[in-house]
Write a protein that holds these residues in place. Structure first.
Motif, mmCIF file in Angstrom:
data_model
loop_
_atom_site.group_PDB
_atom_site.id
_atom_site.type_symbol
_atom_site.label_atom_id
_atom_site.label_comp_id
_atom_site.label_asym_id
_atom_site.label_seq_id
_atom_site.Cartn_x
_atom_site.Cartn_y
_atom_site.Cartn_z
ATOM 1 N N ASP A 110 0.945 -1.130 0.012
ATOM 2 C CA ASP A 110 -0.055 0.056 -0.059
ATOM 3 C C ASP A 110 0.760 1.191 0.049
ATOM 4 O O ASP A 110 0.613 2.144 -0.513
ATOM 5 N N ARG A 111 2.078 1.313 0.873
ATOM 6 C CA ARG A 111 2.770 2.612 0.797
ATOM 7 C C ARG A 111 3.777 2.533 -0.503
ATOM 8 O O ARG A 111 3.609 3.791 -0.961
ATOM 9 N N MET A 112 3.702 1.516 -1.150
ATOM 10 C CA MET A 112 4.706 1.597 -2.567
ATOM 11 C C MET A 112 3.573 2.220 -3.440
ATOM 12 O O MET A 112 3.988 2.962 -4.311
ATOM 13 N N ALA A 113 2.190 1.579 -3.549
ATOM 14 C CA ALA A 113 1.246 2.275 -4.341
ATOM 15 C C ALA A 113 1.076 3.658 -4.193
ATOM 16 O O ALA A 113 0.769 4.672 -5.230
ATOM 17 N N ALA A 114 1.214 4.051 -2.843
ATOM 18 C CA ALA A 114 0.931 5.428 -2.443
ATOM 19 C C ALA A 114 1.893 6.392 -2.935
ATOM 20 O O ALA A 114 1.917 7.769 -3.303
ATOM 21 N N GLN A 115 3.213 5.954 -3.129
ATOM 22 C CA GLN A 115 4.415 6.552 -3.780
ATOM 23 C C GLN A 115 4.363 6.675 -5.201
ATOM 24 O O GLN A 115 5.348 6.980 -5.833
ATOM 25 N N GLY A 116 3.450 5.858 -5.868
ATOM 26 C CA GLY A 116 3.158 6.075 -7.148
ATOM 27 C C GLY A 116 4.225 4.973 -7.924
ATOM 28 O O GLY A 116 4.308 4.916 -8.883
ATOM 29 N N ARG A 117 4.676 3.669 -7.187
ATOM 30 C CA ARG A 117 5.399 2.759 -7.896
ATOM 31 C C ARG A 117 4.514 1.662 -8.230
ATOM 32 O O ARG A 117 3.581 1.464 -7.909
ATOM 33 N N LYS A 118 4.942 1.155 -9.385
ATOM 34 C CA LYS A 118 4.343 0.242 -10.122
ATOM 35 C C LYS A 118 4.087 -1.246 -9.380
ATOM 36 O O LYS A 118 5.050 -1.356 -8.623
ATOM 37 N N PRO A 119 3.036 -1.730 -9.330
ATOM 38 C CA PRO A 119 2.956 -3.014 -8.976
ATOM 39 C C PRO A 119 4.090 -4.128 -9.102
ATOM 40 O O PRO A 119 4.286 -4.105 -10.435
ATOM 41 N N ARG A 120 4.349 -4.686 -8.259
ATOM 42 C CA ARG A 120 5.223 -6.127 -8.876
ATOM 43 C C ARG A 120 4.892 -7.202 -7.800
ATOM 44 O O ARG A 120 4.523 -7.266 -7.042
ATOM 45 N N PRO A 121 5.544 -8.312 -8.249
ATOM 46 C CA PRO A 121 5.298 -9.684 -7.653
ATOM 47 C C PRO A 121 6.013 -9.429 -6.255
ATOM 48 O O PRO A 121 7.020 -8.845 -5.999
ATOM 49 N N ILE A 122 5.251 -10.362 -5.423
ATOM 50 C CA ILE A 122 5.997 -10.790 -4.186
ATOM 51 C C ILE A 122 7.340 -11.363 -4.278
ATOM 52 O O ILE A 122 7.275 -12.093 -4.982
#
Length: 289
Positions: A110-122
């Motif tokens: 969620d923090r990564m998404a809020a920073q505008g970073r693209k989704p990636r696999p776990i």
């Protein structure tokens, strides 16, 4: 059975590599044998993993005592560690592992998404002692035989990144044992369940231990498998081995009988069993809930 010490060079190297690669992963999948959930945990892993999110995966849960599997899940949860029982060979429990990984990592992603970073696999790392089923787990995730498997310890010799699906990248690591088992009983349990190469031990020692502990913990299972009377169940393990050798028609081939007994205990033909006991204080607490 003699004191067991087993620490091949590739395992020492793997320990260093695990430490180096931990910063690259989001979560650690720590595989243990559900029949020996504590004895099959490497005591150095807590130190190596530190605060990294972790899921303890109790593999081979179909071979373990079903009641105790749930008590062990409760034990790990009580320690603040997620735990999921699976049967990697059958693909049972795999979805639960993924859903638990997503739950643990939701705040981070969620923090990564809020920073505008693209989704990636776990990004996960599989870790554990030899022969707990790490390669089988990988193959079930990806539905292909990309990882070499074998019902013997030491199959995986090097780290390898594997893209299992669109949701998961996994770093597979070789099984890591520790230099010396402080409790001799731990070494015996590992030997009986197959985490230590049979070639470095006397099979009759393992079989005698297997008969002794099954007689103590699961006497009904043992008696049923080998059609033992109440009187025969009072025999010492060595005498039981001789009796079973004769009953199976092996004449005086005790080594063949020992090998058969070990196989039948490992494969569940003597019934489901768990050799590690849940700490009594927790067992009492969970029974009240």
């Amino acid at each position: 059975m003699p004191t067991i010490q087993w620490f091949p060079g590739h395992m020492a190297k793997a320990r260093r590599q695990v430490t180096e690669k931990l910063t690259l992963v989001d979560v650690v999948f720590e595989l243990v044998d559900a029949r020996i959930p504590l004895s099959s945990r490497n005591p150095i892993l807590d130190e190596l993993i530190g605060e990294k999110p972790r899921i303890v995966i109790l593999n081979k849960s179909d071979l373990a005592d079903a009641v105790l599997v749930q008590k062990w899940v409760a034990y790990f949860n009580d320690q603040g560690i997620s735990a999921v029982p699976i049967v990697a060979q059958e693909g049972i429990g795999m979805k639960k592992v993924m859903s638990e990984a997503k739950r643990l990592l939701k705040p981070k992603f969620d923090r990564m998404a809020a920073q505008g970073r693209k989704p990636r696999p776990i990004r996960a790392m599989s870790i554990g002692i030899p022969n707990v089923g790490k390669s089988t787990l990988i193959n079930r995730f990806i539905k292909k035989n990309v990882a070499q498997t074998g019902n013997r310890p030491g199959v995986t010799k090097a780290q390898q990144w594997l893209k299992l699906n669109k949701e998961l990248d996994l770093l597979d690591t070789p099984g890591i044992l520790w230099p010396k088992f402080e409790d001799p009983e731990v070494g015996k349990k590992l030997a009986l369940t197959g985490a230590i190469k049979d070639t470095i031990l006397q099979l009759d020692d393992i079989a005698l231990y297997g008969l002794e502990i099954m007689k103590e913990k699961y006497p009904t299972n043992l008696a049923a498998r080998y059609r033992l009377t109440e009187t025969e169940m009072t025999l010492a393990p060595a005498d039981l081995l001789m009796l079973i050798t004769e009953r199976r028609g092996f004449i005086d081939d005790y080594s063949r009988a020992a090998e058969m007994i070990i196989y039948e205990i490992r494969s569940g033909k003597v019934g489901r069993y768990t050799l590690d006991e849940v700490p009594k204080n927790l067992a009492n607490e969970t029974s009240k809930k």
